[in-house]
Design a protein around this motif. Sequence first.
Motif, PDB file in Angstrom:
ATOM      1  N   VAL A   9       0.863  -1.183   0.000  1.00  0.00           N
ATOM      2  CA  VAL A   9       0.000   0.000   0.000  1.00  0.00           C
ATOM      3  C   VAL A   9       0.896   1.229   0.000  1.00  0.00           C
ATOM      4  CG1 VAL A   9      -1.743   1.332   1.245  1.00  0.00           C
ATOM      5  CG2 VAL A   9      -1.878  -1.168   1.207  1.00  0.00           C
ATOM      6  N   VAL A  10       0.774   2.046  -1.030  1.00  0.00           N
ATOM      7  CA  VAL A  10       1.507   3.304  -1.118  1.00  0.00           C
ATOM      8  C   VAL A  10       0.608   4.409  -0.584  1.00  0.00           C
ATOM      9  CG1 VAL A  10       2.603   4.982  -2.665  1.00  0.00           C
ATOM     10  CG2 VAL A  10       2.851   2.524  -3.106  1.00  0.00           C
ATOM     11  N   VAL A  11       1.149   5.213   0.341  1.00  0.00           N
ATOM     12  CA  VAL A  11       0.353   6.248   1.006  1.00  0.00           C
ATOM     13  C   VAL A  11       0.969   7.619   0.770  1.00  0.00           C
ATOM     14  CG1 VAL A  11      -0.415   7.132   3.262  1.00  0.00           C
ATOM     15  CG2 VAL A  11      -0.440   4.662   2.812  1.00  0.00           C
ATOM     16  N   ASP A  12       0.126   8.599   0.448  1.00  0.00           N
ATOM     17  CA  ASP A  12       0.557   9.998   0.426  1.00  0.00           C
ATOM     18  C   ASP A  12      -0.468  10.813   1.201  1.00  0.00           C
ATOM     19  OD1 ASP A  12       2.151  12.163  -0.078  1.00  0.00           O
ATOM     20  OD2 ASP A  12       1.980  12.094  -2.264  1.00  0.00           O
ATOM     21  N   ASP A  13      -0.119  12.077   1.512  1.00  0.00           N
ATOM     22  CA  ASP A  13      -1.068  12.900   2.268  1.00  0.00           C
ATOM     23  C   ASP A  13      -2.135  13.512   1.370  1.00  0.00           C
ATOM     24  OD1 ASP A  13       0.514  14.799   1.024  1.00  0.00           O
ATOM     25  OD2 ASP A  13       1.351  15.610   2.877  1.00  0.00           O
ATOM     26  N   GLY A  14      -1.991  13.330   0.068  1.00  0.00           N
ATOM     27  CA  GLY A  14      -2.964  13.809  -0.898  1.00  0.00           C
ATOM     28  C   GLY A  14      -2.356  13.824  -2.282  1.00  0.00           C
ATOM     29  N   VAL A  15      -3.211  13.874  -3.300  1.00  0.00           N
ATOM     30  CA  VAL A  15      -2.752  13.859  -4.683  1.00  0.00           C
ATOM     31  C   VAL A  15      -3.294  15.078  -5.421  1.00  0.00           C
ATOM     32  CG1 VAL A  15      -2.879  12.660  -6.890  1.00  0.00           C
ATOM     33  CG2 VAL A  15      -2.546  11.345  -4.796  1.00  0.00           C
ATOM     34  N   ALA A  16      -2.379  15.852  -5.979  1.00  0.00           N
ATOM     35  CA  ALA A  16      -2.775  16.999  -6.809  1.00  0.00           C
ATOM     36  C   ALA A  16      -2.591  16.634  -8.278  1.00  0.00           C
ATOM     37  CB  ALA A  16      -1.962  18.225  -6.427  1.00  0.00           C
ATOM     38  N   THR A  17      -1.362  16.756  -8.805  1.00  0.00           N
ATOM     39  CA  THR A  17      -1.125  16.413 -10.218  1.00  0.00           C
ATOM     40  C   THR A  17      -0.991  14.915 -10.434  1.00  0.00           C
ATOM     41  OG1 THR A  17       1.296  16.509 -10.051  1.00  0.00           O
ATOM     42  CG2 THR A  17       0.135  18.572 -10.501  1.00  0.00           C
ATOM     43  N   GLY A  18      -0.525  14.190  -9.426  1.00  0.00           N
ATOM     44  CA  GLY A  18      -0.334  12.752  -9.561  1.00  0.00           C
ATOM     45  C   GLY A  18       1.016  12.348 -10.114  1.00  0.00           C
ATOM     46  N   ALA A  19       1.880  13.324 -10.426  1.00  0.00           N
ATOM     47  CA  ALA A  19       3.178  13.004 -11.035  1.00  0.00           C
ATOM     48  C   ALA A  19       4.036  12.151 -10.108  1.00  0.00           C
ATOM     49  CB  ALA A  19       3.918  14.294 -11.397  1.00  0.00           C
ATOM     50  N   THR A  20       4.208  12.595  -8.871  1.00  0.00           N
ATOM     51  CA  THR A  20       5.047  11.858  -7.921  1.00  0.00           C
ATOM     52  C   THR A  20       4.445  10.496  -7.609  1.00  0.00           C
ATOM     53  OG1 THR A  20       5.816  13.931  -6.932  1.00  0.00           O
ATOM     54  CG2 THR A  20       6.094  11.935  -5.639  1.00  0.00           C
TER      55      THR A  20
END
Length: 209
Positions: free
Chosen positions: A124-135
Amino acid sequence: MFADRTEAGERLADELERQGVEADVVLGIPRGALPVARPVADALDATLDVVVARKLGAPMNPELALGAVGSDGTVWLNDRLVSQLNVSEEYLEDVRQEEAENAAKKADRYRDGDAVSLEDARVVVVDDGVATGATATACLRQVREAGASMVILAVPVSSPDSFDKLEGEADEVIALETPPDFRAVGQYYRNFGQVSDEEAMAYLDQSSS
């Protein structure tokens, strides 16, 4: 609206448990994702590690992302934007090499030892949110390249457009909120202060409960 990243992580963990998600490894994208990823890893009884990617900035405008590159060199490019700005292959290769090295150094700095093996792992890959989605795209591709058997992206909030695109990069994308008026990740947090390297690494040092 989330109080802060930790509360967002607790709510995300609850949703993953509700959906019956099982994972061997949870990967947070430094730095902001580590406070979110820690409660998720604890809830799923999974190992917490990092997956690192760096934005590829445009010529004369480094804040504009042409794409992103992972610490293993895995790259994603916004072909439409690259073509629109007439960016040369030479520039792309130079910035890719530089940012891949920066990503690898950052990953090494966060770890005390080798990376967790992702071969045949449920991740499971977690981020604090997605804007452009590039990273996020570069990170998901990096996890795939490492041999994961299942890859899920889990975030508290995402722009609807990026959510739709990222569904093609993961087995499943889970977002608590995909607001139609999305402008920036920070607008959905009451406290969205910077996370220092030291603070982020402290979440990695905590043992799973």
